[in-house]
Design an enzyme around this catalytic site. Structure first.
Site, PDB file in Angstrom:
ATOM      1  N   GLY A  53      -9.512  -2.849  26.559  1.00  0.00           N
ATOM      2  CA  GLY A  53     -10.094  -3.387  26.148  1.00  0.00           C
ATOM      3  C   GLY A  53     -12.034  -2.769  25.670  1.00  0.00           C
ATOM      4  O   GLY A  53     -12.983  -3.721  25.654  1.00  0.00           O
ATOM      5  N   HIS A  54     -12.123  -1.609  25.528  1.00  0.00           N
ATOM      6  CA  HIS A  54     -13.544  -1.009  25.062  1.00  0.00           C
ATOM      7  C   HIS A  54     -13.271   0.168  24.610  1.00  0.00           C
ATOM      8  O   HIS A  54     -13.649   1.129  25.558  1.00  0.00           O
ATOM      9  CB  HIS A  54     -14.254  -0.952  26.631  1.00  0.00           C
ATOM     10  CG  HIS A  54     -15.808  -0.646  26.951  1.00  0.00           C
ATOM     11  ND1 HIS A  54     -16.306   0.717  26.272  1.00  0.00           N
ATOM     12  CD2 HIS A  54     -16.455  -1.187  26.654  1.00  0.00           C
ATOM     13  CE1 HIS A  54     -17.628   0.828  26.288  1.00  0.00           C
ATOM     14  NE2 HIS A  54     -18.002  -0.704  26.158  1.00  0.00           N
ATOM     15  N   PHE A  55     -12.981  -0.083  23.917  1.00  0.00           N
ATOM     16  CA  PHE A  55     -12.732  -1.106  22.564  1.00  0.00           C
ATOM     17  C   PHE A  55     -11.571  -0.821  22.107  1.00  0.00           C
ATOM     18  O   PHE A  55     -11.081   0.459  21.453  1.00  0.00           O
ATOM     19  CB  PHE A  55     -13.893  -1.288  21.793  1.00  0.00           C
ATOM     20  CG  PHE A  55     -15.240  -1.442  21.712  1.00  0.00           C
ATOM     21  CD1 PHE A  55     -15.706  -2.979  22.307  1.00  0.00           C
ATOM     22  CD2 PHE A  55     -16.159  -0.135  22.359  1.00  0.00           C
ATOM     23  CE1 PHE A  55     -16.811  -2.594  23.079  1.00  0.00           C
ATOM     24  CE2 PHE A  55     -17.667  -0.946  22.635  1.00  0.00           C
ATOM     25  CZ  PHE A  55     -17.798  -1.481  23.174  1.00  0.00           C
TER      26      PHE A  55
END
Length: 155
Positions: A53-55
């Site tokens: 999720g990052h990123f």
């Protein structure tokens, strides 16, 4: 008289720190000069959960985890100095100051965290930390932590 411990492998790190995957952020600590400073090594890999999720499409190690990795490095050095392997204790951030990020840390990088003690020896320790990749500064910060030894007992 024996030489003081200069290196902590993952086994000793886990005997000192309570952290475990996915939040154990230091793989080895070298050049331990307790109680003055040390260098931690974190091998950054693509399969770490924060990268999903990052990123998405551009994995970057979150800055807060870099600061946490420096703090874990410092805690290992303090644990070696205070003979805290196999003891139950807690360490808590008290402050993070002058934190700056200078470059992205991405999968495949080897993060080296250089930690220097500014004040310590009791419950409260203050450190200067520098995290580098290939000799290039990625993050720098001063941080203060409190050692809660009230529960320090053999595990």
């Amino acid at each position: 008289m024996t030489d003081p411990l200069k290196t902590a492998d993952i086994d000793l790190i886990q005997r000192i720190l309570p952290h475990r995957y996915p939040f154990l952020l230091v793989d080895r600590v070298i050049d331990i000069d307790a109680p003055n400073g040390c260098t931690g090594i974190k091998n950054v890999t693509f399969n770490e959960p924060h990268f999903t999720g990052h990123f998405p499409g551009m994995p970057v190690m979150p800055g807060v985890t870099i600061v946490e990795a420096m703090a874990q490095t410092a805690a290992v050095m303090v644990g070696v100095h205070m003979d805290l392997a196999d003891k139950v204790f807690n360490v808590f951030f008290m402050s993070i100051e002058s934190c700056k990020f200078r470059r992205k840390v991405v999968p495949g990088d080897q993060l080296r965290m250089h930690v220097t003690v500014k004040r310590g020896g009791g419950k409260v320790w203050k450190f200067d930390g520098r995290a580098e990749v290939d000799g290039e500064l990625a993050c720098e910060a001063s941080f203060t932590a409190m050692m809660d030894l009230s529960a320090a007992k053999t595990a």
